[in-house]
Design an enzyme around this catalytic site. Structure first.
Site, PDB file in Angstrom:
ATOM      1  N   ASP A   5       0.832  -1.322   0.137  1.00  0.00           N
ATOM      2  CA  ASP A   5       0.004   0.224  -0.043  1.00  0.00           C
ATOM      3  C   ASP A   5       0.998   1.336  -0.087  1.00  0.00           C
ATOM      4  O   ASP A   5       1.641   1.678   0.962  1.00  0.00           O
ATOM      5  CB  ASP A   5      -1.085  -0.094   1.271  1.00  0.00           C
ATOM      6  CG  ASP A   5      -1.804   1.279   1.335  1.00  0.00           C
ATOM      7  OD1 ASP A   5      -1.991   2.041   0.211  1.00  0.00           O
ATOM      8  OD2 ASP A   5      -2.377   1.182   2.486  1.00  0.00           O
ATOM      9  N   ASN A   8       1.754   8.697   0.465  1.00  0.00           N
ATOM     10  CA  ASN A   8       2.400   9.953   0.026  1.00  0.00           C
ATOM     11  C   ASN A   8       3.653   9.777   0.614  1.00  0.00           C
ATOM     12  O   ASN A   8       4.634  10.554   0.356  1.00  0.00           O
ATOM     13  CB  ASN A   8       1.626  11.124   0.349  1.00  0.00           C
ATOM     14  CG  ASN A   8       0.312  11.206  -0.631  1.00  0.00           C
ATOM     15  OD1 ASN A   8       0.543  11.147  -1.777  1.00  0.00           O
ATOM     16  ND2 ASN A   8      -1.015  11.276  -0.271  1.00  0.00           N
ATOM     17  N   SER A   9       3.833   9.424   2.104  1.00  0.00           N
ATOM     18  CA  SER A   9       5.048   9.588   2.795  1.00  0.00           C
ATOM     19  C   SER A   9       5.584   8.177   3.170  1.00  0.00           C
ATOM     20  O   SER A   9       6.852   7.759   3.228  1.00  0.00           O
ATOM     21  CB  SER A   9       4.891  10.376   4.077  1.00  0.00           C
ATOM     22  OG  SER A   9       4.050   9.960   4.882  1.00  0.00           O
ATOM     23  N   GLY A  71     -10.079   7.913  -4.046  1.00  0.00           N
ATOM     24  CA  GLY A  71      -8.734   7.382  -4.205  1.00  0.00           C
ATOM     25  C   GLY A  71      -8.967   6.044  -4.029  1.00  0.00           C
ATOM     26  O   GLY A  71      -9.813   5.519  -3.501  1.00  0.00           O
ATOM     27  N   ASP A  73      -7.109   3.964  -2.247  1.00  0.00           N
ATOM     28  CA  ASP A  73      -7.215   3.515  -0.865  1.00  0.00           C
ATOM     29  C   ASP A  73      -8.445   3.567  -0.092  1.00  0.00           C
ATOM     30  O   ASP A  73      -8.860   2.565   0.332  1.00  0.00           O
ATOM     31  CB  ASP A  73      -6.226   4.401  -0.087  1.00  0.00           C
ATOM     32  CG  ASP A  73      -6.619   5.978  -0.076  1.00  0.00           C
ATOM     33  OD1 ASP A  73      -7.247   6.343  -1.183  1.00  0.00           O
ATOM     34  OD2 ASP A  73      -5.981   6.721   1.173  1.00  0.00           O
ATOM     35  N   SER A  91      -3.313  10.979   8.792  1.00  0.00           N
ATOM     36  CA  SER A  91      -3.017  12.298   8.733  1.00  0.00           C
ATOM     37  C   SER A  91      -4.209  13.102   8.506  1.00  0.00           C
ATOM     38  O   SER A  91      -4.533  14.372   8.575  1.00  0.00           O
ATOM     39  CB  SER A  91      -1.857  12.627   7.950  1.00  0.00           C
ATOM     40  OG  SER A  91      -2.088  12.221   6.605  1.00  0.00           O
TER      41      SER A  91
END
Length: 206
Positions: A5, A8-9, A71, A73, A91
């Site tokens: 998975d 972004n970070s 998205g 996800d 987040s």
């Protein structure tokens, strides 16, 4: 079977019920030794996955929804729930309503860690940590509790408003914390990965 998975970070791996993670920068140097079934919300990383051992599952998910731009996800998480509320608390907090296999819509709000950082940027006295046990009924009588209350109460009320009597499925880093404020709730740490496993079996992709 190795699942991935890509966020972004950070990038999370899942195999045999065990989850591991690494920063995106480290993942860019990763060389797979077996097939990896993945989903990715990070388009810049996705474009660089040229190795044929990486198998993108995005196109295989089929979710009934009128929502544009949902998205992958959220699609994966919602695909695991026929009827109920899906809350992915990281987040950012995403909240989606599922009914009889159809996605009826959802919304996004700042996550707990994001809001804590926001308060800290306003004034040093508002730089507090998340309380592990705050009562959301009485009004706070000190600043630490006031900040926690100001963050948590709107989140809880907003989710309660859309949830009604539906069961709430929490996932994400803050999911286990948030679920304590709801009676009809469950925490599924690996909800997205379980959805990927189910899809792979259903489509015969392994």
């Amino acid at each position: 079977m190795l699942l991935c998975d890509i966020g972004n970070s950070r990038v999370k791996f899942y195999k045999g019920g065990v989850t591991q993670s690494m920063p995106v920068a480290e993942f860019m140097r990763y060389e797979p030794k077996e097939r990896i079934f993945f989903i990715s919300v990070n388009d810049s990383v996705k474009k660089k996955l040229k190795n044929p051992l990486f198998v993108d599952l995005a196109s295989h998910f089929e979710l009934k929804t009128a929502y544009r731009g949902l998205g992958i996800d959220r699609i994966a998480a919602c695909s695991a729930v026929a009827t109920g509320i899906v809350v992915d608390a990281g987040s950012a907090i995403t909240v989606d309503l599922m009914f009889r296999g159809s996605h009826l819509g959802g919304f996004i709000m700042p996550g707990i860690s994001t809001l804590l950082k926001s308060f800290a940027s306003i004034a040093p006295v508002l730089d507090v940590t998340l309380s592990t046990n705050i009562d959301l009924d009485p009004l706070p009588q000190k600043t630490v509790s006031a900040v926690n209350y100001g963050i948590l109460k709107p989140i809880v009320l907003t989710i309660e408003n859309i949830a009604g009597n539906n069961k709430i499925y929490f996932t994400g880093g803050d999911g286990a914390y948030l679920m304590r404020y709801f009676r009809n709730s469950i925490y599924e740490k690996d909800l997205i990965f379980k959805s990927m496993v189910s899809l792979i079996a259903k489509k015969g992709l392994a």
